[in-house]
Design a protein around this motif. Structure first.
Motif, short mmCIF file in Angstrom:
data_model
loop_
_atom_site.label_atom_id
_atom_site.label_comp_id
_atom_site.label_asym_id
_atom_site.label_seq_id
_atom_site.Cartn_x
_atom_site.Cartn_y
_atom_site.Cartn_z
N MET A 81 0.82 -1.21 0.00
CA MET A 81 0.00 0.00 0.00
C MET A 81 0.86 1.26 0.00
O MET A 81 0.60 2.22 -0.74
CB MET A 81 -0.90 -0.02 1.23
N THR A 206 -5.69 -1.06 -3.53
CA THR A 206 -6.44 -1.01 -2.28
C THR A 206 -7.39 -2.20 -2.19
O THR A 206 -7.51 -2.84 -1.13
CB THR A 206 -7.24 0.30 -2.18
N CYS A 209 -5.31 -5.27 -1.31
CA CYS A 209 -4.89 -5.30 0.10
C CYS A 209 -6.05 -5.64 1.03
O CYS A 209 -5.85 -6.30 2.06
CB CYS A 209 -4.28 -3.95 0.49
#
Length: 471
Positions: A81, A206, A209
């Motif tokens: 990230m 995103t 993750c």
């Protein structure tokens, strides 16, 4: 636990995002700074190559950092990230260079932003690929996810390769007006297109993750720099794959860096952007199909090693045909689809195969050296792919400089077209030879190396898996 559809989709989206970013940089940063902003071609080649030398130290260190990381979110996702967000910002800044800078200022800006882009891309790319052995089981599941990820990466690469020139032109005309110079249109277009790609990149990673979690934590001792290089040197199969990746990707990136110049200055015509887009659309479709359909189909009849040789041969045939075709009347872009098919299809499958082979060297290293160095091994993948792009960019920049291929800065579309018509035949020949002959030589070397040194056949991997389970 078996991977579900949501996990596979999420991981695939991450591959799309990161390869959109990578392809925008790998294929267009040289064109942007050299042809659009007017930076000296040799200076750009040196910058791109120097950045890759810097990565020789940065990438392995990042592999160690990932290996040492322990958080409640795992060792991979935090860096994935962080790297994504910082890389997205740098990508936008790289393609938002102030055109009013002096010649030395442009060189400095290109150097700083490109080096920072490489550092932040490493922060994201190493944990992304290192996750595969940590949340998949060896064998079919790992190979299947690798194929999916590479296929999705191919989609991301294809989207940028196909549509960049047309989208940049369209956005630029909206921002500065259709009556602006070609340079003004491309400057504005690249800036805002880079912003769009950066935002999509952050969104897709995103999602990755949030939905991907490590199913198994590999308990390994974090190596020092000396131990790490020792582990890589002693893992002879990893080194074979690393060198093969350098050779294959250098050939690919030489072509991808120069193909836009081929269409602009050799194929020519006022509609060169349309022909370039159509060619890339065909190539992107073939590359994606090769990952999703051709590779699974070939796997029913042949081993990965045999498929590897088939693909290298196919690529060499494609380059040879392209070189021959370049000497006939090229008024019709469709004739270029013939060599394009052989090259793009081979490239798609090779991207899957090299990742599968590299993942297998982790198990080989575990058996041989009694340690599983996922981050160390995959940090080398990140480094060698970027090294290949640096070598290719240097070769391409030398070609551009020697053959005087560069638009007149600030010229309008008609003047740029007139310049293209005046390009000497010797310059066109030099461009064609760099795009085809050098890649053929590189692929021949890859075939010889693989044939003499690679031993991780499917039978050998079954033996290794059995020995690891017994141990």
């Amino acid at each position: 636990m078996k991977l579900g559809f949501k996990e596979k989709l999420s991981y695939g989206l991450g591959a799309i995002g990161k390869d959109m970013v990578y392809m925008l940089s790998a294929s267009y940063v040289l064109y942007y700074f050299q042809d659009v902003l007017g930076v000296n071609a040799i200076a750009m080649g040196i910058i791109l190559m120097a950045a890759r030398v810097f990565d020789a130290f940065n990438d392995p260190i990042m592999g160690i950092v990932v290996a040492k990381t322990k958080t409640r979110w795992g060792k991979f996702r935090p860096w994935l990230m962080i790297g994504t967000i910082t890389n997205a910002v740098i990508l936008f800044l790289m393609f938002a260079c102030p055109p009013t800078l002096s010649a030395s200022g442009l060189v400095a800006y290109a150097a700083v932003t490109y080096i920072l882009w490489g550092v932040t891309y490493t922060m994201m790319d190493i944990p992304y690929w290192s996750m595969i052995p940590a949340f998949t089981r060896s064998g079919k599941e790992r190979e299947g996810l690798t194929t999916l990820a590479r296929s999705c990466a191919g989609v991301g690469s294809a989207l940028v390769t196909i549509f960049t020139v047309m989208i940049v032109s369209g956005i630029g005309k909206i921002i500065v007006g259709a009556d602006a110079t070609a340079q003004q249109i491309e400057i504005a277009g690249f800036k805002w297109f880079a912003l769009i790609v950066s935002i999509l990149f952050v969104v897709f990673i995103t999602i990755t993750c949030i939905n991907i979690k490590e199913q198994a934590t590999v308990d390994m001792e974090s190596p020092s720099v000396g131990q790490m290089f020792k582990a890589l040197i002693t893992n002879d199969q990893a080194m074979v794959i690393v060198i093969s990746i350098v050779l294959i990707n250098t050939c690919i990136y030489i072509t991808s860096n120069l193909v836009i110049y081929f269409f602009k200055y050799d194929f020519g015509g006022e509609g060169w952007k349309g022909s370039y887009t159509l060619f890339n659309m065909f190539g992107g479709a073939v590359q994606i199909l090769s990952m999703m359909l051709f590779y699974p189909l070939l796997r029913k009849f042949a081993s990965n090693v045999k498929i590897f040789y088939i693909c290298l041969t196919s690529a060499m045939i494609g380059y040879a045909v392209l070189f021959a075709i370049a000497f006939i009347n090229m008024s019709n872009v469709f004739i270029l689809f013939i060599p394009g098919f052989f090259i793009f299809a081979a490239n798609g499958v090779l991207q899957v195969l090299t990742t599968v082979f590299l993942a297998n060297t982790v198990d080989y290293g575990d058996l041989k050296n009694h340690r599983r160095d996922e981050s160390v091994i995959f940090s080398m993948q990140t480094f060698v792919v970027k090294l290949a792009s640096g070598v290719a960019a240097l070769i391409a920049s030398i070609c551009l400089s020697l053959n005087n291929l560069k638009s007149e800065t600030g010229s309008d579309v008609e003047e740029a077209y007139d310049f293209a018509k005046d390009v000497a035949e010797s310059s066109k020949l030099g461009l064609r030879m760099t795009m085809t002959i050098i890649p053929i030589i590189g692929l021949i070397i890859a075939v010889i190396l693989f044939w003499k040194k690679f031993i991780l056949t499917e039978q050998k991997m079954e033996e290794i898996t059995a020995e690891l389970k017994a141990r």
